[in-house]
Structure formats: structure tokens, C-alpha cells
Design a protein around this motif. Structure first.
Motif, PDB file in Angstrom:
ATOM      1  N   ILE A 120       0.803  -1.644  -0.271  1.00 39.88           N
ATOM      2  CA  ILE A 120      -0.249  -0.125   0.144  1.00 39.88           C
ATOM      3  C   ILE A 120       0.838   1.629   0.106  1.00 39.88           C
ATOM      4  O   ILE A 120       1.440   1.948   0.489  1.00 39.88           O
ATOM      5  CB  ILE A 120      -0.780  -0.183   0.980  1.00 39.88           C
ATOM      6  CG1 ILE A 120      -1.763  -0.935   1.749  1.00 39.88           C
ATOM      7  CG2 ILE A 120      -1.549   1.748   1.076  1.00 39.88           C
ATOM      8  CD1 ILE A 120      -2.802  -1.217   2.066  1.00 39.88           C
ATOM      9  N   PHE A 121       0.517   2.551  -1.052  1.00 38.19           N
ATOM     10  CA  PHE A 121       1.798   3.013  -1.600  1.00 38.19           C
ATOM     11  C   PHE A 121       0.721   4.941  -0.555  1.00 38.19           C
ATOM     12  O   PHE A 121      -0.242   4.215  -1.117  1.00 38.19           O
ATOM     13  CB  PHE A 121       1.480   3.142  -2.191  1.00 38.19           C
ATOM     14  CG  PHE A 121       3.195   2.616  -2.822  1.00 38.19           C
ATOM     15  CD1 PHE A 121       3.639   2.464  -3.044  1.00 38.19           C
ATOM     16  CD2 PHE A 121       2.268   1.691  -3.814  1.00 38.19           C
ATOM     17  CE1 PHE A 121       5.134   1.487  -2.999  1.00 38.19           C
ATOM     18  CE2 PHE A 121       3.295   0.336  -4.005  1.00 38.19           C
ATOM     19  CZ  PHE A 121       4.637   0.493  -3.593  1.00 38.19           C
ATOM     20  N   ASP A 122       0.805   5.433   0.325  1.00 39.15           N
ATOM     21  CA  ASP A 122       0.350   6.181   0.024  1.00 39.15           C
ATOM     22  C   ASP A 122       0.618   7.996  -1.070  1.00 39.15           C
ATOM     23  O   ASP A 122       2.438   8.048  -0.755  1.00 39.15           O
ATOM     24  CB  ASP A 122       0.538   7.766   1.277  1.00 39.15           C
ATOM     25  CG  ASP A 122       0.170   8.743   2.041  1.00 39.15           C
ATOM     26  OD1 ASP A 122      -0.581   9.444   1.223  1.00 39.15           O
ATOM     27  OD2 ASP A 122      -0.311   8.995   3.339  1.00 39.15           O
ATOM     28  N   VAL A 123       0.287   8.093  -1.536  1.00 42.88           N
ATOM     29  CA  VAL A 123      -0.013   9.487  -2.441  1.00 42.88           C
ATOM     30  C   VAL A 123      -0.381  10.751  -2.527  1.00 42.88           C
ATOM     31  O   VAL A 123      -0.373  11.272  -3.441  1.00 42.88           O
ATOM     32  CB  VAL A 123       0.071   8.495  -4.393  1.00 42.88           C
ATOM     33  CG1 VAL A 123       0.459   7.004  -4.121  1.00 42.88           C
ATOM     34  CG2 VAL A 123      -1.281   8.210  -4.444  1.00 42.88           C
ATOM     35  N   THR A 124      -0.940  11.390  -1.006  1.00 43.37           N
ATOM     36  CA  THR A 124      -0.968  11.682  -0.998  1.00 43.37           C
ATOM     37  C   THR A 124      -0.539  13.147  -1.631  1.00 43.37           C
ATOM     38  O   THR A 124      -0.792  14.544  -1.904  1.00 43.37           O
ATOM     39  CB  THR A 124      -1.588  12.077   0.951  1.00 43.37           C
ATOM     40  OG1 THR A 124      -2.007  11.084   1.045  1.00 43.37           O
ATOM     41  CG2 THR A 124      -2.550  12.875   0.851  1.00 43.37           C
ATOM     42  N   ASP A 125       0.575  13.171  -1.178  1.00 40.96           N
ATOM     43  CA  ASP A 125       1.727  14.178  -1.951  1.00 40.96           C
ATOM     44  C   ASP A 125       2.800  13.086  -2.615  1.00 40.96           C
ATOM     45  O   ASP A 125       3.490  12.692  -2.675  1.00 40.96           O
ATOM     46  CB  ASP A 125       3.114  14.483  -0.742  1.00 40.96           C
ATOM     47  CG  ASP A 125       4.086  15.476  -0.769  1.00 40.96           C
ATOM     48  OD1 ASP A 125       3.909  15.629  -2.066  1.00 40.96           O
ATOM     49  OD2 ASP A 125       4.484  16.043   0.042  1.00 40.96           O
ATOM     50  N   LEU A 126       1.984  14.270  -3.781  1.00 42.83           N
ATOM     51  CA  LEU A 126       2.696  13.437  -5.254  1.00 42.83           C
ATOM     52  C   LEU A 126       4.020  13.622  -5.608  1.00 42.83           C
ATOM     53  O   LEU A 126       5.020  13.264  -5.909  1.00 42.83           O
ATOM     54  CB  LEU A 126       1.627  13.501  -6.584  1.00 42.83           C
ATOM     55  CG  LEU A 126       0.682  13.457  -7.097  1.00 42.83           C
ATOM     56  CD1 LEU A 126       0.609  14.253  -8.203  1.00 42.83           C
ATOM     57  CD2 LEU A 126       0.314  11.893  -6.551  1.00 42.83           C
ATOM     58  N   ASP A 127       4.893  14.479  -4.524  1.00 43.33           N
ATOM     59  CA  ASP A 127       5.950  15.037  -4.774  1.00 43.33           C
ATOM     60  C   ASP A 127       7.352  13.893  -3.559  1.00 43.33           C
ATOM     61  O   ASP A 127       7.676  13.856  -3.510  1.00 43.33           O
ATOM     62  CB  ASP A 127       6.583  16.173  -4.144  1.00 43.33           C
ATOM     63  CG  ASP A 127       5.576  17.121  -5.586  1.00 43.33           C
ATOM     64  OD1 ASP A 127       6.144  17.012  -6.458  1.00 43.33           O
ATOM     65  OD2 ASP A 127       5.685  18.456  -5.257  1.00 43.33           O
ATOM     66  N   ALA A 128       6.500  12.892  -2.824  1.00 41.36           N
ATOM     67  CA  ALA A 128       7.124  12.332  -1.759  1.00 41.36           C
ATOM     68  C   ALA A 128       5.914  11.176  -1.867  1.00 41.36           C
ATOM     69  O   ALA A 128       5.726  10.566  -0.325  1.00 41.36           O
ATOM     70  CB  ALA A 128       7.217  13.336  -0.796  1.00 41.36           C
ATOM     71  N   PRO A 129       5.748  10.477  -2.389  1.00 37.14           N
ATOM     72  CA  PRO A 129       5.174   9.165  -2.360  1.00 37.14           C
ATOM     73  C   PRO A 129       5.988   8.491  -1.498  1.00 37.14           C
ATOM     74  O   PRO A 129       6.843   8.309  -0.783  1.00 37.14           O
ATOM     75  CB  PRO A 129       5.147   8.493  -3.149  1.00 37.14           C
ATOM     76  CG  PRO A 129       6.455   8.873  -4.790  1.00 37.14           C
ATOM     77  CD  PRO A 129       6.373   9.982  -3.478  1.00 37.14           C
ATOM     78  N   THR A 130       5.479   6.892  -0.847  1.00 38.65           N
ATOM     79  CA  THR A 130       5.879   6.891   1.128  1.00 38.65           C
ATOM     80  C   THR A 130       4.811   5.137   0.034  1.00 38.65           C
ATOM     81  O   THR A 130       4.101   5.209   0.383  1.00 38.65           O
ATOM     82  CB  THR A 130       5.186   7.028   2.299  1.00 38.65           C
ATOM     83  OG1 THR A 130       4.280   7.245   2.350  1.00 38.65           O
ATOM     84  CG2 THR A 130       6.234   8.578   1.907  1.00 38.65           C
ATOM     85  N   LEU A 131       5.790   4.142   0.796  1.00 38.17           N
ATOM     86  CA  LEU A 131       5.099   2.495   1.102  1.00 38.17           C
ATOM     87  C   LEU A 131       4.749   2.372   2.748  1.00 38.17           C
ATOM     88  O   LEU A 131       5.481   2.639   3.560  1.00 38.17           O
ATOM     89  CB  LEU A 131       6.186   1.936   1.227  1.00 38.17           C
ATOM     90  CG  LEU A 131       5.865  -0.004   1.539  1.00 38.17           C
ATOM     91  CD1 LEU A 131       5.229   0.280   0.387  1.00 38.17           C
ATOM     92  CD2 LEU A 131       7.154  -0.446   0.765  1.00 38.17           C
ATOM     93  N   THR A 132       3.838   2.617   2.497  1.00 37.86           N
ATOM     94  CA  THR A 132       3.085   2.632   4.451  1.00 37.86           C
ATOM     95  C   THR A 132       3.324   1.391   4.435  1.00 37.86           C
ATOM     96  O   THR A 132       3.490   0.570   5.946  1.00 37.86           O
ATOM     97  CB  THR A 132       2.016   2.910   4.630  1.00 37.86           C
ATOM     98  OG1 THR A 132       0.769   2.948   3.435  1.00 37.86           O
ATOM     99  CG2 THR A 132       2.011   4.864   3.624  1.00 37.86           C
ATOM    100  N   HIS A 133       2.635   0.052   3.638  1.00 42.45           N
ATOM    101  CA  HIS A 133       2.222  -1.389   3.714  1.00 42.45           C
ATOM    102  C   HIS A 133       3.050  -2.342   3.506  1.00 42.45           C
ATOM    103  O   HIS A 133       2.457  -1.858   1.951  1.00 42.45           O
ATOM    104  CB  HIS A 133       0.962  -1.431   4.931  1.00 42.45           C
ATOM    105  CG  HIS A 133       0.564  -0.414   5.811  1.00 42.45           C
ATOM    106  ND1 HIS A 133       0.380  -0.584   7.090  1.00 42.45           N
ATOM    107  CD2 HIS A 133      -0.467   0.730   5.968  1.00 42.45           C
ATOM    108  CE1 HIS A 133       0.455   0.374   7.884  1.00 42.45           C
ATOM    109  NE2 HIS A 133      -0.468   0.646   7.336  1.00 42.45           N
ATOM    110  N   LYS A 134       3.020  -3.399   4.032  1.00 44.37           N
ATOM    111  CA  LYS A 134       3.824  -4.477   2.729  1.00 44.37           C
ATOM    112  C   LYS A 134       3.463  -5.790   3.485  1.00 44.37           C
ATOM    113  O   LYS A 134       3.849  -6.197   4.713  1.00 44.37           O
ATOM    114  CB  LYS A 134       5.730  -4.252   3.068  1.00 44.37           C
ATOM    115  CG  LYS A 134       5.783  -5.232   1.901  1.00 44.37           C
ATOM    116  CD  LYS A 134       7.740  -4.754   1.729  1.00 44.37           C
ATOM    117  CE  LYS A 134       8.641  -6.194   1.413  1.00 44.37           C
ATOM    118  NZ  LYS A 134       9.611  -5.657   1.355  1.00 44.37           N
ATOM    119  N   GLU A 135       3.070  -6.813   2.608  1.00 45.50           N
ATOM    120  CA  GLU A 135       2.779  -8.260   3.032  1.00 45.50           C
ATOM    121  C   GLU A 135       3.532  -8.629   1.771  1.00 45.50           C
ATOM    122  O   GLU A 135       3.370  -8.607   0.876  1.00 45.50           O
ATOM    123  CB  GLU A 135       1.459  -8.256   3.212  1.00 45.50           C
ATOM    124  CG  GLU A 135       0.998  -9.528   3.240  1.00 45.50           C
ATOM    125  CD  GLU A 135       0.873 -10.223   5.377  1.00 45.50           C
ATOM    126  OE1 GLU A 135       0.850 -11.078   5.074  1.00 45.50           O
ATOM    127  OE2 GLU A 135       1.684  -8.869   5.806  1.00 45.50           O
TER     128      GLU A 135
END
Length: 250
Positions: free
Chosen positions: A93-108
């Protein structure tokens, strides 16, 4: 006529998946790591890359959970220097709220080398039920794999179900195994044929990315049955994997 272009996105890498949502695009490329690019298409004549995130493995399919979160399925990867071994099935699951700084929030990561899912190569097998927040994916679990060796003991073949939440990540709900295949002389078990086909895809991709010459598949016994627990009646419901796993040759 080309109206706008983003060129030289990832020289020397392959595009493995892409998703477009309104005037925003997401692209995943791969060679040894998984760069996720966020692209702004609000000006069609001048689209531009807004952000980049490099992580191990790669996504083969991306699905929007909501405006600010992207869920994906793909393969985990083990960097070997000049190439990478594909490993277990990867949910992210990626958080793309900020397009300039996408983050990986969850990984399974589901299993190791030898686990396979149709949903990793066919988006029609990726079943996400938005209102319930449930994800169902077909899965063949073959344990014992490591490094460049595939697992050779199949302990599950069927549907895995996960609860998906952008804040909490992935929670396993259980699995629904396929019914045992009928013992028919001269016919392969369909789940084994499916597994071999997916392994061929993985090996060909590794070959193209400079991996060593693939090993031959280990011996198979198409006649062996995979026994699974059965509940009362004919209805099959999701149960924890610990209750479902048996053993059979992959």
C-alpha cells in the motif's frame, strides 16, 4: 499526434505496471529495484514526473483504494548484484497524498520463491471489494524455496482473503482451498500446470535481466493428491491457513 511526453523515465529498465487516476499517473519500472513514479498530467502538453520511490521488488498491477492510496501486487526480489531473484508474492500500500513524496506504508510478503498467484500476471484475478475492504487472490503455496531454488512442497492451492485498510495494512482473514482433483490417468493437476506456467514467466524475466541460466524443474508426481480439510456440508468458507495446509509435491 503526440500532445505531450515524459521521456527517459528509467533508462535500461522495463515498465511493469501503470495506473491512471484522473490527471495523475503511476508507473512502476524494474531491473533490480522497484521505482514507483508519480506523474502529473494536469497539463497534457507538459506532463512531468513529480515523485519517485525506490524499493525492493516490483508491482505487476496497481489498484486505487482511494484518492490518496494505491494498492499493488507483484514480486519481492533479492538483489544479487547484477540481477535479482524473484521471491514471494508481494502486496503493498502506497500513500500518494503528496505526489512529490510517495511513501510505502504497508507491505505483506506471501511466502518465498515458489509461491505463485494468477493475480500477479492477470488483473482479472485480482478481486478487491471496496465496500468491505476485502481482497481475494488465488494462490499456490509451495514451501521450501530460497535463493534461486523454488519450493517443492505444496501446502495450499486456492483463494486467500485479506482485510485491507490504508491505516492498518493487510490482515489475513483465511483461505478457501480448491477441492481435491480427481485422480485421472494421464492428466496433470491443473494447479500444477498453472504453477509451472507462472514459473516459466518468472524465469524468462530473470533471464532477460541477466540472471543465471534457469535450473530444470524438479521431479513432479501428477498423481499425488492434495488433501484438504472439509467443513460440514458442501459450502467452503475461509479458514486460517494454519488449519488448511497439507503437503503435496509441487
Amino acid at each position: 499526434m503526440v500532445k505531450g511526453m515524459v521521456d527517459h523515465l528509467a533508462p535500461g529498465e522495463d515498465i511493469r505496471s501503470a495506473r491512471f487516476y484522473g490527471d495523475v499517473g503511476f508507473v512502476v519500472t524494474f531491473k533490480k529495484t522497484d521505482p514507483l513514479y508519480t506523474i502529473d498530467f494536469s497539463e497534457p502538453e507538459a506532463p512531468r514526473v513529480r515523485g519517485e520511490l525506490k524499493i525492493p521488488g516490483f508491482s505487476t498491477y496497481m489498484h486505487m483504494i482511494d484518492e490518496g492510496h494505491v494498492m499493488s501486487i507483484g514480486y519481492d526480489a533479492d538483489d544479487q548484484g547484477d540481477f535479482a531473484w524473484f521471491q514471494g508474492i508481494l502486496l503493498q500500500i502506497f500513500d500518494v497524498t503528496d505526489l512529490d513524496a510517495p511513501t510505502l506504508t504497508h507491505k505483506e510478503v506471501i511466502g518465498t520463491r515458489g509461491y505463485a498467484s494468477d493475480a500477479a500476471t492477470n488483473h482479472l484475478a485480482f478481486n478487491y471489494f471496496t465496500q468491505r475492504g476485502l481482497l481475494g487472490i488465488p494462490m499456490v503455496i509451495c514451501e521450501g524455496g530460497s535463493g534461486g531454488d523454488f519450493g517443492d512442497t505444496m501446502t495450499f492451492s486456492g483463494l486467500l482473503v485479506y482485510k485491507v485498510d490504508p491505516g492498518a495494512g493487510f490482515t489475513s482473514v483465511g483461505g478457501v482451498p480448491h477441492p481435491p482433483a480427481r485422480r485421472e490417468r494421464g492428466r496433470e493437476r491443473p494447479e500444477l500446470r498453472e504453477l509451472v506456467e507462472q514459473r516459466d514467466v518468472v524465469r524468462e524475466a530473470e533471464r532477460l535481466h541477466g540472471g543465471p541460466r534457469p535450473l530444470r524443474l524438479r521431479g513432479r508426481d501428477p498423481g499425488r493428491q492434495h488433501q484438504r480439510p472439509r467443513g460440514a456440508g458442501s459450502r467452503r468458507v475461509a479458514r486460517p491457513l494454519s488449519e488448511l495446509r497439507g503437503a503435496a509435491a509441487c
